[in-house]
Design a protein around this motif. Structure first.
Motif, short mmCIF file in Angstrom:
data_model
loop_
_atom_site.label_atom_id
_atom_site.label_comp_id
_atom_site.label_asym_id
_atom_site.label_seq_id
_atom_site.Cartn_x
_atom_site.Cartn_y
_atom_site.Cartn_z
N ALA A 67 0.82 -1.22 0.00
CA ALA A 67 0.00 0.00 0.00
C ALA A 67 0.85 1.26 0.00
CB ALA A 67 -0.93 0.00 1.22
N ILE A 68 1.89 1.30 0.81
CA ILE A 68 2.65 2.54 0.97
C ILE A 68 3.29 3.01 -0.34
CG2 ILE A 68 4.66 3.58 2.12
CD1 ILE A 68 3.73 2.09 4.69
N PRO A 69 3.99 2.15 -1.08
CA PRO A 69 4.53 2.66 -2.35
C PRO A 69 3.44 3.07 -3.34
CG PRO A 69 5.24 0.37 -1.99
CD PRO A 69 4.47 0.81 -0.79
N LEU A 70 2.31 2.37 -3.33
CA LEU A 70 1.21 2.79 -4.20
C LEU A 70 0.72 4.18 -3.83
CD1 LEU A 70 -0.84 -0.54 -4.40
CD2 LEU A 70 0.41 0.56 -6.28
N LEU A 71 0.61 4.45 -2.54
CA LEU A 71 0.15 5.76 -2.08
C LEU A 71 1.20 6.84 -2.32
CD1 LEU A 71 -1.58 4.53 1.17
CD2 LEU A 71 -2.73 5.52 -0.84
N LEU A 72 2.47 6.48 -2.19
CA LEU A 72 3.53 7.44 -2.49
C LEU A 72 3.54 7.77 -3.99
CD1 LEU A 72 6.44 6.07 -0.28
CD2 LEU A 72 5.28 8.27 0.01
N PHE A 73 3.36 6.76 -4.82
CA PHE A 73 3.36 6.97 -6.27
C PHE A 73 2.20 7.84 -6.70
CE2 PHE A 73 2.66 5.62 -10.72
CZ PHE A 73 3.90 5.99 -11.23
N HIS A 74 1.01 7.52 -6.21
CA HIS A 74 -0.18 8.36 -6.31
C HIS A 74 -0.73 8.54 -7.73
CE1 HIS A 74 -3.06 11.12 -4.57
NE2 HIS A 74 -2.69 12.09 -5.37
N GLU A 75 0.03 8.22 -8.73
CA GLU A 75 -0.39 8.41 -10.12
C GLU A 75 -1.05 7.13 -10.64
OE1 GLU A 75 0.23 11.47 -11.40
OE2 GLU A 75 1.35 12.03 -9.60
N LEU A 106 -0.74 3.93 -12.83
CA LEU A 106 0.36 3.09 -13.28
C LEU A 106 -0.01 2.49 -14.63
CD1 LEU A 106 3.15 2.08 -12.38
CD2 LEU A 106 2.01 0.13 -11.33
N PHE A 107 0.83 2.71 -15.63
CA PHE A 107 0.59 2.23 -17.00
C PHE A 107 -0.74 2.76 -17.55
CE2 PHE A 107 2.92 -1.33 -14.85
CZ PHE A 107 4.16 -1.01 -15.37
N GLY A 108 -1.16 3.92 -17.03
CA GLY A 108 -2.39 4.52 -17.50
C GLY A 108 -3.66 3.80 -17.09
N MET A 109 -3.52 2.71 -16.34
CA MET A 109 -4.71 1.90 -16.00
C MET A 109 -4.95 1.80 -14.50
SD MET A 109 -4.29 -1.23 -18.75
CE MET A 109 -3.09 -2.01 -17.71
N LEU A 110 -3.93 1.43 -13.75
CA LEU A 110 -4.09 1.12 -12.33
C LEU A 110 -4.11 2.40 -11.50
CD1 LEU A 110 -4.22 -1.04 -10.10
CD2 LEU A 110 -1.73 -0.97 -10.04
N ASP A 111 -5.20 2.65 -10.82
CA ASP A 111 -5.32 3.81 -9.95
C ASP A 111 -4.62 3.48 -8.63
OD1 ASP A 111 -6.07 5.87 -8.25
OD2 ASP A 111 -8.17 5.89 -8.90
N TRP A 128 -6.33 4.66 -5.31
CA TRP A 128 -7.48 3.84 -4.91
C TRP A 128 -7.02 2.50 -4.34
CZ3 TRP A 128 -9.17 -0.98 -6.51
CH2 TRP A 128 -10.40 -1.37 -5.99
N LEU A 129 -6.15 1.79 -5.07
CA LEU A 129 -5.69 0.48 -4.60
C LEU A 129 -4.88 0.61 -3.32
CD1 LEU A 129 -5.52 -2.55 -4.97
CD2 LEU A 129 -3.56 -2.21 -6.52
N GLY A 130 -4.03 1.63 -3.24
CA GLY A 130 -3.25 1.86 -2.02
C GLY A 130 -4.14 2.13 -0.82
N THR A 131 -5.21 2.90 -1.04
CA THR A 131 -6.15 3.20 0.05
C THR A 131 -6.86 1.92 0.51
OG1 THR A 131 -6.47 5.44 -0.76
CG2 THR A 131 -8.17 4.56 0.70
N VAL A 132 -7.29 1.11 -0.43
CA VAL A 132 -7.92 -0.17 -0.07
C VAL A 132 -6.95 -1.01 0.75
CG1 VAL A 132 -8.79 -2.37 -0.97
CG2 VAL A 132 -9.56 -0.21 -1.99
N LEU A 133 -5.72 -1.13 0.27
CA LEU A 133 -4.73 -1.98 0.97
C LEU A 133 -4.31 -1.42 2.32
CD1 LEU A 133 -2.51 -3.15 -2.02
CD2 LEU A 133 -4.08 -4.54 -0.65
N ILE A 134 -4.19 -0.10 2.44
CA ILE A 134 -3.79 0.47 3.74
C ILE A 134 -4.93 0.32 4.74
CG2 ILE A 134 -4.43 2.92 3.54
CD1 ILE A 134 -1.03 1.66 4.80
#
Length: 188
Positions: free
Chosen positions: A138-146, A148-153, A156-162
């Motif tokens: 979750a943390i790297p997803l939330l840090l990235f925040h953009e 990923l590959f134009g598809m993966l939010d 949103w996914l980081g928030t769900v996982l955290i």
């Protein structure tokens, strides 16, 4: 304090904390560059977490200091990242409080149980490992925040996982407290 290679790798994880935080205070970096750089620093820290343990076993340089420092470094880098994410508004304050508060409480519980000669009673359990995996993804997803590959939010996914990590945090804390409860009335 034995400064062997594995312990130096662990110390590098602690040294990365001001860098992780400081990236967001550099006005000449775009928000996107800050996000990518912070994500890279956090992922690198995660790799050093694996690397220090591998090197300690491979080089036969395991030490009591290393066994102490490794989980401290882990908790500090996670707490640092969560504080940044809180400040950026990417993590709810309650989630941050639950995760950081649990780490402090469980560290104190483990120290107390070690004094009671019962450290094995609160050894890392599977639920704790699940919590760690959820938060470390979750943390790297939330840090990235953009996206990923134009598809993966990633937000949103980081928030769900955290949030999953926060629920697992509470469950694992209750698990460890239940394990320690029989020793609560024992006089040390």
């Amino acid at each position: 304090m034995p400064l062997n290679i594995p312990n130096l790798v662990t110390l590098s994880r602690i040294i990365l904390i001001p860098l992780l935080i400081g990236i967001f205070y550099l006005p000449w970096l775009s928000a996107e560059t800050q996000n990518i750089t912070a994500t890279g620093v956090f992922i690198f820290a995660g790799i050093t977490d694996w690397l220090d343990g591998y090197l300690a076993r491979r080089l036969n340089q395991m030490s009591a200091f290393g066994a102490f420092l490794d989980p401290v470094a882990d908790k500090l880098i996670v707490a640092g990242a969560l504080v940044v994410l809180l400040q950026l508004g990417r993590v709810d304050a309650l989630v941050g409080l639950i995760i950081i508060g649990r780490e402090i409480a469980i560290s104190a519980l483990r120290e107390w149980m070690a004094k009671m000669g019962q450290s094995a009673s609160v050894a890392v359990a599977f639920i704790g490992k699940l919590k760690t995996v959820a938060q470390m993804v979750a943390i790297p997803l939330l840090l990235f925040h953009e996206r990923l590959f134009g598809m993966l939010d990633c937000q949103w996914l980081g928030t769900v996982l955290i949030n999953v990590a926060a629920v697992l945090t509470v469950i694992s804390m209750l698990y460890y407290l239940r394990k320690a409860l029989p020793y609560a009335s024992v006089r040390g």
